[in-house]
Motif scaffolding. Structure first.
Motif, short mmCIF file in Angstrom:
data_model
loop_
_atom_site.label_atom_id
_atom_site.label_comp_id
_atom_site.label_asym_id
_atom_site.label_seq_id
_atom_site.Cartn_x
_atom_site.Cartn_y
_atom_site.Cartn_z
N ARG A 292 -20.75 35.54 18.23
CA ARG A 292 -19.35 35.46 17.82
C ARG A 292 -18.73 36.81 17.49
NH1 ARG A 292 -17.51 30.65 19.61
NH2 ARG A 292 -19.14 29.08 19.31
N GLU A 293 -19.45 37.89 17.71
CA GLU A 293 -18.88 39.19 17.39
C GLU A 293 -19.42 40.25 18.35
OE1 GLU A 293 -22.08 40.18 13.82
OE2 GLU A 293 -20.01 39.70 13.33
N PRO A 297 -21.53 45.22 26.95
CA PRO A 297 -21.46 46.27 27.96
C PRO A 297 -21.57 45.75 29.39
CG PRO A 297 -23.53 46.40 26.71
CD PRO A 297 -22.64 45.43 26.00
N ALA A 298 -22.35 44.68 29.61
CA ALA A 298 -22.49 44.16 30.97
C ALA A 298 -21.15 43.65 31.50
CB ALA A 298 -23.54 43.04 31.01
N THR A 299 -20.34 43.05 30.62
CA THR A 299 -19.03 42.56 31.05
C THR A 299 -18.16 43.71 31.54
OG1 THR A 299 -19.14 40.75 29.45
CG2 THR A 299 -16.97 41.30 30.34
N LEU A 300 -18.12 44.78 30.75
CA LEU A 300 -17.31 45.93 31.14
C LEU A 300 -17.78 46.49 32.47
CD1 LEU A 300 -15.27 48.18 30.74
CD2 LEU A 300 -16.92 49.33 29.23
N VAL A 310 -19.22 34.73 36.44
CA VAL A 310 -18.83 33.61 35.58
C VAL A 310 -19.19 34.02 34.16
CG1 VAL A 310 -19.11 31.18 35.04
CG2 VAL A 310 -19.26 31.96 37.42
N ALA A 311 -18.25 33.89 33.24
CA ALA A 311 -18.44 34.41 31.89
C ALA A 311 -18.03 33.39 30.84
CB ALA A 311 -17.63 35.69 31.70
N LEU A 316 -16.22 37.72 27.10
CA LEU A 316 -14.97 38.39 27.47
C LEU A 316 -14.22 38.92 26.26
CD1 LEU A 316 -13.75 35.84 30.16
CD2 LEU A 316 -15.01 37.97 30.51
N ARG A 317 -14.86 38.87 25.09
CA ARG A 317 -14.20 39.33 23.87
C ARG A 317 -13.81 40.79 24.00
NH1 ARG A 317 -17.90 38.19 20.98
NH2 ARG A 317 -17.26 36.17 20.19
#
Length: 380
Positions: A292-293, A297-300, A310-311, A316-317
């Protein structure tokens, strides 16, 4: 202008961590404005020279391991400081002063996180900019050590409290604060006039040309971290059983002990030589964060490479202006269905990669604007 970038370990941190990306982002951004930046910190034991733009305070081992030594625990408890700060009190204050004087005149400090300033409060005596650490990357005193689980939980809770208190104090004293996300800014109660969100930026993506994926679905991360492991466990337990047998799955990165292999279709590769190349070897990337916080880095990096993924909403925070190649899904059935749809589309070449280079360039430009504003406030 000359600024000293004070970081616990040289280089700034792992370039695959949010903190490492944020450090590199501000160093590169400051230098583009003409600011001279000199890095100051400890060197990894056995590492190569930190470079001509850096001054080492000496060699240091793993901070997690150092944090749990009896002398470190005693220092932390007696001084009321974070364990990660106590672990950094290796060089005496006189050596740090000598190192700063050897750098010549400087206009201020950029504090990369708060641990080093917690160890050496004299760093905060000069005007400084503060890069708060990403809350999701706080020490968890990993499973390699022999500390009992219940004691580790107590130490992790204490570390969070002491780091929060230190961050709030330094944020109040800083000329300007550059959190990596709005979530961290809200957590610290930052004043909008004295802070700006600095979006971490990865390395410029290399032109890739034609992709020839070896795996249908790929995942990348440090799975020993509790918040990352939770996402991996969720994927293995809830998603994999819903995927068709012909869908191949590869998981790369540091693996935790005791992780049960639930499916023969899942290939655990361990750490890979080139993270970008591994991600490009996957038709679709699964971003399965459940914590929740914190930022991921993998998303970026997936966005900067323009790869379809797919996320979960948690993964995606802190990300805005997502490329169209990212599909959001939260429930297991929806997540598995989205993976199937994208895998089929990629196999049939009806799905193309997004323009990751443009995403990267726009993010870099946004970071440069924030840095320019920070410099103006710092100098004003």
């Amino acid at each position: 202008m000359h600024l000293v970038f004070a970081t616990p370990v040289l280089p700034a941190a792992s370039p695959d961590s949010i903190s490492g990306m944020a450090g590199r982002t501000i160093i590169d951004g400051l230098r583009r404005t003409g600011v001279r930046v000199t890095r100051l910190g400890y060197s990894r034991a056995g590492a190569s020279s930190p470079g001509d733009d850096a001054v080492s305070l000496g060699e240091i081992g793993g901070i997690d391991e150092l944090s749990l030594r009896p002398d470190t625990l005693l220092t932390a408890m007696s001084r009321g400081m974070p364990l990660s700060s106590a672990a950094l009190r290796i060089a005496p204050d006189t050596e740090l002063r000598a190192a700063l004087e050897a750098l010549g005149p400087s206009d201020g400090i950029v504090l990369d996180g708060v641990a080093l300033a917690g160890a050496y409060p004299l760093l905060a005596k000069k005007p400084f900019l503060l890069l708060p650490g990403d809350v999701g990357e706080r020490p968890f005193f990993g499973e390699e050590n022999a500390v009992p689980a219940f004691l580790r939980r107590l130490l992790v809770a204490r570390e969070a409290r002491t780091l929060d208190a230190l961050e709030r104090k330094l944020a109040a004293d800083a000329r300007y604060v550059l959190p990596p996300s709005g979530e961290d800014g809200e957590r610290l109660g930052l004043d909008a006039d004295r802070s700006g969100i600095l979006p971490p930026v990865g390395a410029p993506p290399e032109p890739s040309g034609l992709r020839l994926p070896a795996f249908d679905v790929g995942m990348l991360g440090d799975w020993t971290h509790p918040r990352m492991r939770a996402g991996l466990e969720w994927f293995l337990t809830e998603i994999v059983p819903l995927l068709r047998p012909e869908v191949s799955i590869a998981v790369a990165g540091k693996m935790p002990r005791g992780l049960a292999r639930r499916s023969r279709r899942v290939l655990f590769l361990g750490p890979v030589m080139d993270n970008d190349e591994f991600l490009r070897q996957c038709r679709i990337v699964a971003l399965t964060a459940r914590g929740r916080e914190g930022l991921y880095p993998a998303t970026l990096r997936v966005c900067e490479l323009g790869l379809p993924a797919v996320a979960t909403p948690q993964a995606l925070r802190g990300m805005s202006d997502l490329p169209g190649s990212i599909v959001r899904a939260e429930e297991p059935k929806a997540f598995a269905a989205a993976l199937h749809d994208l895998v089929v589309s990629q196999r049939t070449e009806s799905l193309t990669d997004a323009d990751g280079a443009t995403f990267h360039a726009e993010r870099q430009a946004r970071a440069d604007r924030v840095i320019a504003d920070a410099l103006a406030r710092f100098s004003g």
